[in-house]
Design a protein around this motif. Structure first.
Motif, PDB file in Angstrom:
ATOM      1  N   SER A   1       0.843  -1.187   0.000  1.00 11.87           N
ATOM      2  CA  SER A   1       0.000   0.000   0.000  1.00 11.87           C
ATOM      3  C   SER A   1       0.880   1.239   0.000  1.00 11.87           C
ATOM      4  O   SER A   1       2.087   1.170   0.264  1.00 11.87           O
ATOM      5  CB  SER A   1      -0.896   0.018   1.245  1.00 11.87           C
ATOM      6  OG  SER A   1      -0.114   0.208   2.413  1.00 11.87           O
ATOM      7  N   GLY A   2       0.253   2.371  -0.247  1.00 10.66           N
ATOM      8  CA  GLY A   2       1.007   3.611  -0.216  1.00 10.66           C
ATOM      9  C   GLY A   2       1.548   3.912   1.169  1.00 10.66           C
ATOM     10  O   GLY A   2       2.706   4.297   1.332  1.00 10.66           O
ATOM     11  N   ARG A   3       0.720   3.730   2.176  1.00 13.92           N
ATOM     12  CA  ARG A   3       1.172   3.987   3.543  1.00 13.92           C
ATOM     13  C   ARG A   3       2.303   3.024   3.924  1.00 13.92           C
ATOM     14  O   ARG A   3       3.282   3.423   4.569  1.00 13.92           O
ATOM     15  CB  ARG A   3       0.004   3.855   4.530  1.00 13.92           C
ATOM     16  CG  ARG A   3       0.355   4.318   5.939  1.00 13.92           C
ATOM     17  CD  ARG A   3      -0.897   4.373   6.804  1.00 13.92           C
ATOM     18  NE  ARG A   3      -1.889   5.273   6.247  1.00 13.92           N
ATOM     19  CZ  ARG A   3      -1.867   6.587   6.405  1.00 13.92           C
ATOM     20  NH1 ARG A   3      -0.908   7.164   7.099  1.00 13.92           N
ATOM     21  NH2 ARG A   3      -2.818   7.340   5.865  1.00 13.92           N
ATOM     22  N   GLY A   4       2.154   1.769   3.514  1.00 19.65           N
ATOM     23  CA  GLY A   4       3.209   0.799   3.793  1.00 19.65           C
ATOM     24  C   GLY A   4       4.513   1.169   3.119  1.00 19.65           C
ATOM     25  O   GLY A   4       5.600   0.973   3.678  1.00 19.65           O
ATOM     26  N   ALA A   5       4.425   1.755   1.912  1.00 20.24           N
ATOM     27  CA  ALA A   5       5.628   2.184   1.206  1.00 20.24           C
ATOM     28  C   ALA A   5       6.335   3.307   1.960  1.00 20.24           C
ATOM     29  O   ALA A   5       7.565   3.311   2.092  1.00 20.24           O
ATOM     30  CB  ALA A   5       5.270   2.646  -0.206  1.00 20.24           C
ATOM     31  N   VAL A   6       5.553   4.262   2.475  1.00 22.34           N
ATOM     32  CA  VAL A   6       6.149   5.368   3.225  1.00 22.34           C
ATOM     33  C   VAL A   6       6.811   4.854   4.491  1.00 22.34           C
ATOM     34  O   VAL A   6       7.944   5.239   4.830  1.00 22.34           O
ATOM     35  CB  VAL A   6       5.083   6.428   3.561  1.00 22.34           C
ATOM     36  CG1 VAL A   6       5.666   7.506   4.468  1.00 22.34           C
ATOM     37  CG2 VAL A   6       4.529   7.046   2.284  1.00 22.34           C
ATOM     38  N   GLU A   7       6.137   3.973   5.204  1.00 22.73           N
ATOM     39  CA  GLU A   7       6.712   3.422   6.439  1.00 22.73           C
ATOM     40  C   GLU A   7       7.992   2.645   6.148  1.00 22.73           C
ATOM     41  O   GLU A   7       8.980   2.745   6.898  1.00 22.73           O
ATOM     42  CB  GLU A   7       5.681   2.526   7.123  1.00 22.73           C
ATOM     43  CG  GLU A   7       4.486   3.315   7.665  1.00 22.73           C
ATOM     44  CD  GLU A   7       3.354   2.423   8.143  1.00 22.73           C
ATOM     45  OE1 GLU A   7       3.425   1.193   7.898  1.00 22.73           O
ATOM     46  OE2 GLU A   7       2.401   2.953   8.741  1.00 22.73           O
ATOM     47  N   ALA A   8       7.999   1.885   5.041  1.00 22.21           N
ATOM     48  CA  ALA A   8       9.201   1.142   4.668  1.00 22.21           C
ATOM     49  C   ALA A   8      10.343   2.084   4.315  1.00 22.21           C
ATOM     50  O   ALA A   8      11.503   1.849   4.665  1.00 22.21           O
ATOM     51  CB  ALA A   8       8.896   0.209   3.492  1.00 22.21           C
ATOM     52  N   ALA A   9      10.010   3.163   3.621  1.00 23.43           N
ATOM     53  CA  ALA A   9      11.037   4.138   3.247  1.00 23.43           C
ATOM     54  C   ALA A   9      11.641   4.797   4.484  1.00 23.43           C
ATOM     55  O   ALA A   9      12.852   5.019   4.567  1.00 23.43           O
ATOM     56  CB  ALA A   9      10.451   5.190   2.315  1.00 23.43           C
ATOM     57  N   LEU A  10      10.788   5.103   5.456  1.00 22.87           N
ATOM     58  CA  LEU A  10      11.287   5.721   6.696  1.00 22.87           C
ATOM     59  C   LEU A  10      12.157   4.747   7.482  1.00 22.87           C
ATOM     60  O   LEU A  10      13.131   5.150   8.129  1.00 22.87           O
ATOM     61  CB  LEU A  10      10.115   6.201   7.547  1.00 22.87           C
ATOM     62  CG  LEU A  10       9.320   7.376   6.961  1.00 22.87           C
ATOM     63  CD1 LEU A  10       8.068   7.632   7.792  1.00 22.87           C
ATOM     64  CD2 LEU A  10      10.179   8.638   6.883  1.00 22.87           C
ATOM     65  N   ARG A  11      11.835   3.457   7.430  1.00 21.00           N
ATOM     66  CA  ARG A  11      12.631   2.461   8.153  1.00 21.00           C
ATOM     67  C   ARG A  11      13.991   2.227   7.512  1.00 21.00           C
ATOM     68  O   ARG A  11      15.002   2.091   8.192  1.00 21.00           O
ATOM     69  CB  ARG A  11      11.877   1.122   8.212  1.00 21.00           C
ATOM     70  CG  ARG A  11      10.878   1.008   9.323  1.00 21.00           C
ATOM     71  CD  ARG A  11      10.413  -0.429   9.505  1.00 21.00           C
ATOM     72  NE  ARG A  11       9.651  -0.920   8.370  1.00 21.00           N
ATOM     73  CZ  ARG A  11       8.328  -0.781   8.249  1.00 21.00           C
ATOM     74  NH1 ARG A  11       7.640  -0.127   9.175  1.00 21.00           N
ATOM     75  NH2 ARG A  11       7.691  -1.274   7.192  1.00 21.00           N
ATOM     76  N   HIS A  12      14.017   2.181   6.182  1.00 20.09           N
ATOM     77  CA  HIS A  12      15.222   1.718   5.488  1.00 20.09           C
ATOM     78  C   HIS A  12      15.995   2.817   4.764  1.00 20.09           C
ATOM     79  O   HIS A  12      17.149   2.594   4.382  1.00 20.09           O
ATOM     80  CB  HIS A  12      14.845   0.637   4.475  1.00 20.09           C
ATOM     81  CG  HIS A  12      14.162  -0.549   5.073  1.00 20.09           C
ATOM     82  ND1 HIS A  12      14.820  -1.487   5.842  1.00 20.09           N
ATOM     83  CD2 HIS A  12      12.857  -0.946   5.027  1.00 20.09           C
ATOM     84  CE1 HIS A  12      13.961  -2.425   6.237  1.00 20.09           C
ATOM     85  NE2 HIS A  12      12.764  -2.124   5.749  1.00 20.09           N
ATOM     86  N   ALA A  13      15.381   3.977   4.540  1.00 18.29           N
ATOM     87  CA  ALA A  13      16.014   5.049   3.763  1.00 18.29           C
ATOM     88  C   ALA A  13      16.684   4.489   2.503  1.00 18.29           C
ATOM     89  O   ALA A  13      17.893   4.627   2.307  1.00 18.29           O
ATOM     90  CB  ALA A  13      17.034   5.799   4.616  1.00 18.29           C
ATOM     91  N   PRO A  14      15.907   3.836   1.636  1.00 19.63           N
ATOM     92  CA  PRO A  14      16.500   3.174   0.470  1.00 19.63           C
ATOM     93  C   PRO A  14      16.998   4.177  -0.564  1.00 19.63           C
ATOM     94  O   PRO A  14      16.645   5.359  -0.541  1.00 19.63           O
ATOM     95  CB  PRO A  14      15.330   2.363  -0.087  1.00 19.63           C
ATOM     96  CG  PRO A  14      14.128   3.169   0.288  1.00 19.63           C
ATOM     97  CD  PRO A  14      14.448   3.739   1.645  1.00 19.63           C
ATOM     98  N   ASP A  15      17.813   3.674  -1.490  1.00 14.24           N
ATOM     99  CA  ASP A  15      18.273   4.516  -2.593  1.00 14.24           C
ATOM    100  C   ASP A  15      17.138   4.790  -3.569  1.00 14.24           C
ATOM    101  O   ASP A  15      17.010   5.901  -4.094  1.00 14.24           O
ATOM    102  CB  ASP A  15      19.426   3.825  -3.333  1.00 14.24           C
ATOM    103  CG  ASP A  15      20.602   3.554  -2.416  1.00 14.24           C
ATOM    104  OD1 ASP A  15      21.101   4.506  -1.801  1.00 14.24           O
ATOM    105  OD2 ASP A  15      20.999   2.374  -2.304  1.00 14.24           O
ATOM    106  N   VAL A  16      16.322   3.761  -3.826  1.00 10.99           N
ATOM    107  CA  VAL A  16      15.236   3.874  -4.809  1.00 10.99           C
ATOM    108  C   VAL A  16      13.979   3.209  -4.255  1.00 10.99           C
ATOM    109  O   VAL A  16      14.046   2.134  -3.667  1.00 10.99           O
ATOM    110  CB  VAL A  16      15.617   3.214  -6.154  1.00 10.99           C
ATOM    111  CG1 VAL A  16      14.461   3.304  -7.158  1.00 10.99           C
ATOM    112  CG2 VAL A  16      16.877   3.838  -6.741  1.00 10.99           C
TER     113      VAL A  16
END
Length: 209
Positions: free
Chosen positions: A35-50
């Motif tokens: 989901s979109g919210r799950g994507a944001v939470e994952a990005a905040l956890r991992h600070a990915p490159d892409v």
């Protein structure tokens, strides 16, 4: 190593996409969200490159997720991978910070190449999307006739073509008749015509007046 998060609400597609990236030596998938919210939470956890995001997802779509990542100050670059190839989706993705936009029907090698390019800081658009953008801008951009003229000379020529004399043009532009005569002289010279009548004819042929 390119650290990735993926977000897609179709589990079969998401698993296949993860397998594609995990087969690459320079890519590592940190998390897959649905989901979109799950994507944001994952990005905040991992600070990915892409972050590779679908647009149509529940609980905050990919456009919302992209905007949230930008607002959070993440340096994560965003590649939209979606079925939507309409103009509004493409330009909405750009407005929300996407660095790339490609379609789910693309070859897996092209998707991997797009991620690598986005990770390098490049802007990437799949062939079909790029074609839509070119058509959009070719429709949107209008090239003014007689680019050799200044903006003021162009306005003088337009008024001449509309039938105004020097006095009327001077009043319209708030300048003296002498200044108008100078502009008319410059227009004649730049258009390489013999007199103002010929200049007016050129202007009307170009759709002015």
């Amino acid at each position: 190593m390119i650290r990735l998060i993926l977000a897609d609400d179709h589990p079969v597609f998401a698993r296949g996409l993860r397998a594609v990236f995990e087969a690459e030596e320079d890519c590592a998938v940190a998390e897959v969200a649905g989901s979109g919210r799950g994507a944001v939470e994952a990005a905040l956890r991992h600070a990915p490159d892409v972050a590779v995001l679908d647009i149509a997802m529940p609980d905050g779509d990919g456009l919302w997720a992209a905007a949230q990542m930008r607002s959070a100050g993440l340096s994560t670059r965003i590649l939209m991978l979606t079925m939507a190839d309409d103009d509004e989706s493409v330009f909405a993705a750009l407005r929300n910070g996407a660095s790339g936009y490609t379609l789910k029907g693309s070859h897996p090698d092209d998707i991997v190449a797009a991620v690598r390019a986005v990770a390098r800081g490049e802007a990437v658009f799949g062939a079909g999307v790029a074609g839509r953008m070119l058509r959009h801008f070719s429709r949107s951009v209008t090239v003014a006739p007689f680019p050799q003229l200044t903006e003021r000379e162009h306005e003088v020529l337009r008024l001449l073509a509309g039938g105004a004399d020097n006095t009327a043009i001077g009043r319209r532009l708030g300048v003296s008749s002498k200044t108008v005569r100078n502009h008319v002289s410059n227009v004649i010279t730049k258009l390489q015509v013999s007199d103002r009548t010929a200049a007016v004819m050129r202007a009307r042929d170009a759709g002015l007046g």
